[in-house]
Design a protein around this motif. Structure first.
Motif: not given
Length: 501
Positions: A342, A345, A493, A495
Motif C-alpha cells: 500500500r 505502490n 496495490v 487504493d
C-alpha cells in the motif's frame, strides 16, 4: 594483520655475482674446448676415410690393369674378341680412378708425385697391350710370342705393383701419424676438460652453499612469520567470534527492550489516552448546548487525540508487531506485506506454508521475531535501493530446514556493496540468522535479474509423543537445494482512498 618478509634486494651481493660470472665463463670455455675437440675428431675421421678410399682405389687400379692383361692373353689364345671387354674399358676406367686419386691426394705432394709415376707406368702398360692386340690381328700369334720374348712387360707390371705398395704404405704411415697427433690432442683436451669441470664443480658447490645458507635463513624467518600470522589469525578469529556473540546478544536484548517498551506504551499510555478521550467526549456533550464554541474546540482536541492514538499504534507496531504475538508469524508477515504494498505502490506476492505457524510456536521465542525482522529489513532495502516493480516473499519448510526467500526484479546488489563494513542492514540480517543457527545467502534473482535473499534455518526432528520444546539447531548444517517459490497469494496495490480511516 600479517607480517611479511622484507622485500628482496635489487641485485645479488657482489660475491654471488662473481661466482655466477666465473661459473658462466668456465662453462663457456668448456663449451669452446668441446667444440674444438669435436672438430678435430671430425677432421681425423675424414682423413681416415680419405686414406681408406685411396687404398681401395689403388687396389682397384691394380685389378683393372691385371684384368686388361688377362683379357688380352685370353684373346691371344682363343682368338675370341669377347675376351677384350676389360681391355677396351681399361683406359677409361683407369683415367677416372687417377682423377679421383688426384683429388683425394691434393694435400699430399709426395703422394701426388708417386701417383704421377704410377699413372705413367699404367698408361705405358695399357698402350703395350693395345699394340699387342693390333699385332695379333695382323700377324698372328707367332709374332706375339716373338715380341713377348724380347719385351719388358714383366718388369712394367712389377713396377706397377711396387708403386701401388709404396703409395699404400706411405698413406698408412701418414694416417698413423695423424692418428697419433689426434690422440695426443684428444688426451690434452680430456685433461683440460676434466680440469675445467673440476673447477666448475668447486664453484658450483660454493655457490650452492651460499644459496643453501640464504635459503635456510629465509625459511627460518618465514617459519617465524607463519607462526606469528597463525597466532594473529587465531586471535582475530576469537575476537570475531566474541563480537558475533556480542552482536547476537545485543540483538536479543534490543528485541526484549522493544517488546517491553511496546507493552508499556500499549498498557499505560493506551489507558491514559483512552481515559482522556472519554473525558473529552463527556465534557463536549455537556457544553454542546451552553457553550458550543468550547464544544467545537473539544471536538478538535479529540480529533488530535485520535491521531495521537494512531501514532501510538504505529510506534508500537514498529517496536513489536502485535499480530506476531496474537495471531502468529504468518499473519504478521502477510499484514506487513500488505502495508508495504500500500505504501510503496509495489505488488508483493507471499507464499507461506501452513506448517510455519506451528513451527514458530513450537520453536524458540526468537524464531518468529528474527524471521519477521529479516523480511522487514529486506523490504525496506528493496523500497530504498532496488528500483523493483515486483517482490515475492516465500516461507515454508523443506525437509529439516525452514527456508525464507525474498526475491525482487530490481537492479540487484553490487558485490562491493556486500563487502562494505557499513552495510549494517545486511550484517544485522546475517546475525539474526546466525542467532538461530542458520545461514543467510544473497545471490542474483530469477533470470539473473534483481536480488534473492535466502535464509536457511535448521530444525530438529521431534520424536512421536515428545513435547517439542525447541526445534532449532545451534548451528546451520547442510543447505538443501530449493526451487524458487511461486506465489499463491498475490498482493495487489490497494487504493489509498479505501485505506483512509
Amino acid at each position: 594483520m600479517y607480517f611479511t618478509v622484507e622485500p628482496a634486494q635489487d641485485r645479488l651481493p657482489i660475491y654471488k655475482t662473481l661466482l655466477c660470472v666465473t661459473c658462466a665463463l668456465i662453462l663457456i670455455v668448456n663449451g669452446f674446448s668441446l667444440f674444438k675437440n669435436l672438430q678435430s675428431l671430425k677432421g681425423a675421421n675424414e682423413q681416415l676415410a680419405v686414406s681408406s678410399r685411396v687404398a681401395e682405389r689403388l687396389q682397384y687400379l691394380n685389378v683393372l690393369v691385371l684384368d686388361a692383361d688377362s683379357s688380352a692373353r685370353g684373346y691371344f689364345l682363343s682368338g675370341n674378341e669377347v675376351y677384350l671387354g676389360p681391355t677396351r674399358t681399361a683406359v677409361t676406367e683407369t683415367e677416372n680412378e687417377f682423377r679421383e686419386l688426384d683429388k683425394l691426394l691434393a694435400d699430399n705432394a709426395p703422394q701426388l708425385k708417386n701417383l704421377a709415376h704410377l699413372q705413367a707406368l699404367v698408361r705405358r702398360r695399357l698402350s703395350r697391350i693395345n699394340e699387342a692386340v693390333d699385332v695379333y690381328r695382323h700377324a698372328g700369334l707367332d709374332d706375339i710370342v716373338s715380341i713377348a720374348r724380347v719385351s719388358d712387360e714383366r718388369s712394367i707390371m712389377d713396377e706397377i705393383r711396387l708403386q701401388i705398395v709404396i703409395m699404400t704404405r706411405e698413406q698408412g704411415e701418414t694416417m698413423a701419424e695423424r692418428s697419433t697427433n689426434f690422440y695426443q690432442e684428444y688426451q690434452k683436451a680430456v685433461i683440460m676438460g676434466a680440469g675445467i669441470n673440476a673447477v666448475a664443480i668447486v664453484v658450483l658447490i660454493m655457490f650452492y652453499q651460499l644459496v643453501r645458507r640464504s635459503f635456510v635463513h629465509r625459511a627460518a624467518v618465514e617459519r617465524q612469520l607463519q607462526l606469528s600470522n597463525e597466532s594473529l589469525e587465531s586471535m582475530v578469529a576469537k575476537r570475531t567470534e566474541q563480537l558475533s556473540i556480542l552482536s547476537r546478544h545485543l540483538i536479543s536484548i534490543s528485541e526484549e527492550e522493544k517488546k517491553r517498551l511496546s507493552r508499556e506504551l500499549h498498557d499505560e499510555m493506551g489507558a491514559n489516552l483512552t481515559s482522556i478521550g472519554m473525558d473529552i467526549a463527556n465534557v463536549s456533550r455537556q457544553l454542546q448546548q451552553t457553550h458550543p464554541e468550547l464544544a467545537d474546540q473539544l471536538r478538535r482536541a479529540r480529533s488530535t487525540l485520535v491521531d495521537t492514538v494512531e501514532l501510538k499504534r504505529r510506534i508500537i507496531e514498529n517496536l513489536r508487531p502485535s499480530l506476531l504475538d496474537n495471531l502468529g508469524l504468518c499473519a504478521a508477515i502477510d499484514s506487513y506485506c500488505e502495508e508495504f504494498a500500500r505504501l510503496s505502490n509495489m505488488p508483493v506476492e507471499t507464499e507461506i506454508g501452513p506448517e510455519v505457524d506451528a513451527i514458530s510456536k513450537a520453536g524458540e521465542a526468537t524464531l518468529s521475531i528474527a524471521l519477521f525482522r529479516i523480511v522487514q529489513e529486506s523490504l525496506t532495502n528493496i523500497r530504498k535501493y532496488a528500483r523493483a516493480t515486483r517482490v515475492s516473499v516465500s516461507l515454508r519448510r523443506n525437509n529439516e530446514q525452514l527456508v525464507l526467500r525474498i526475491i525482487d526484479d530490481g537492479i540487484g546488489i553490487a558485490a562491493n556493496t556486500l563487502a562494505k563494513p557499513m552495510s549494517h542492514g545486511l550484517l544485522g540480517m546475517r546475525e539474526r540468522a546466525l542467532l538461530l543457527g542458520g545461514t543467510l545467502n544473497i545471490r542474483r534473482g530469477r533470470g539473473d535479474q534483481g536480488t534473492c535473499i535466502e535464509v536457511f534455518i535448521p530444525l530438529k526432528s521431534t520424536p512421536v509423543g515428545e513435547k517439542p520444546s525447541s526445534m532449532l539447531h545451534q548451528r546451520a548444517g547442510d543447505r538443501t537445494p530449493f526451487s524458487p517459490p511461486y506465489s499463491t497469494h498475490p498482493r495487489s496495490v490497494p487504493d489509498l482512498h479505501d485505506q483512509a480511516r
